[in-house]
Motif scaffolding. Structure first.
Motif: not given
Length: 348
Positions: A39-63
């Motif tokens: 349950x925790x894993x399934x519910x964390x899927x959308x969070x993982x997407x946002x966390x990955x987005x955060x690091x991409x936008x923070x470290x590689x802006x303008x991608x």
């Protein structure tokens, strides 16, 4: 509807089940209840997407958008390979077994509760647009992130182009849900916000399900009575009819609180690391998560047995996990951004 289904497929099914399988594989060390980990894993899927987005936008802006979506999918597939086919298969087997138990008194009660939830959720999603105050603010900021393809830290989070001033004090996970949905919409020429609107209701149900699983040891009658008391409160009712961040933050608070209990029972490095990751997720969703997580970690440090050095060796990696899974936002915001709660923010 096609955009909604694509979002569900990627962020809920792919990301969620990959995380669930990873937790099951990790459970050889964790030794925690398997269904709760799923349950925790399934519910964390959308969070993982946002966390990955955060690091991409923070470290590689303008991608470029195509590069952003491709990187996301490659990341999820790599995590799937890391989890392995055996863990993914075991995950599905456990879910299948749980569904097969619907004839029990407890299963029937849960099924009836799910039916009531659907009776409420479907009309709300169909008839109610995105009108609630706070979530509109998150939606606008999420669109700003997508337009700029970047996350920046400034003393004032003001968008000169639209005249929008973001006054939120929370982590950026929830606004980035909108970023992800709109990125998918743009990729297939669609529009809408059904997927993010469904998060508020879905996490309310995930929270009820987490309580249901956590109370498994007290017997069917006791669990059903406790679940009825929990789900019939006015606060729970608001979670089902108001689009907001609260259902998501409450779920991760309860998950991190459960991990807190597990480390008190057995404070080994694996459980401490999971505890830190869930605390980081809670923090990245809401400011209360940052404060409560800090308190939980401090209490765990004080209550654990062992010498000061031994406890420090357990807590320091936990703090590192908090930073990696979202807590880093507050460090950056304090020193290079708005100053978070340590500095007055001009409200417009």
């Amino acid at each position: 509807m096609s955009a909604f289904l694509l979002n569900v497929l990627i962020a809920d099914v792919l990301a969620g089940w990959v995380l669930a399988a990873l937790l099951l594989r990790w459970n050889r060390l964790l030794q925690l209840p398997e269904r709760m980990l799923i349950l925790v894993g399934v519910a964390s899927g959308p969070f993982l997407v946002t966390l990955t987005t955060y690091y991409l936008f923070l470290l590689i802006p303008g991608l470029p958008s195509a590069g952003y979506l491709t990187t996301m999918l490659v990341t999820l597939m790599a995590l799937g390979l890391l989890a392995g086919a055996e863990a993914i298969g075991h995950c599905w087997m456990l879910v299948y077994e749980a569904i097969g138990r619907w004839r029990t008194w407890s299963g029937i009660s849960y099924g009836l509760g799910a039916l009531v939830f659907l009776v409420v959720a479907i009309p709300v999603l169909y008839y109610k647009p995105l009108v609630d105050h706070d979530i509109l603010e998150y939606a606008v900021q999420g669109r700003v992130f997508l337009r700029d393809m970047a996350v920046r830290y400034d003393a004032h989070r003001f968008d000169a182009t639209s005249g929008f001033y973001y006054v939120g004090l929370h982590g950026l996970s929830f606004p980035l849900l909108f970023t992800w949905e709109q990125a998918i919409n743009e990729s297939i020429g669609a529009d809408g916000d059904l997927w993010v609107r469904s998060r508020s209701l879905l996490y309310a149900w995930w929270t009820i399900t987490l309580v249901y699983l956590a109370l498994g040891r007290i017997g069917a009658m006791g669990r059903n009575m406790a679940l009825l008391a929990f789900s019939s409160t006015l606060g729970t009712a608001f979670l089902l009819v108001i689009y907001h961040i609260d259902s998501m933050r409450i779920f991760f608070f309860l998950a991190s609180a459960g991990a807190f209990v597990s480390v008190l029972q057995r404070p080994d490095p694996s459980r401490m690391l999971l505890f830190g990751m869930l605390c980081g997720a809670h923090a990245f969703i809401h400011s209360l998560g940052a404060i409560l997580s800090g308190l939980l970690i401090m209490i765990a440090f004080l209550l654990m047995d062992g010498a000061l050095l031994t406890r420090s060796r357990l807590v320091l990696p936990t703090l590192a996990a908090v930073l990696v899974t979202g807590g880093i936002h507050y460090v950056l915001d304090i020193f290079w951004g708005t100053g978070w709660i340590f500095k007055d923010i001009i409200w417009f």
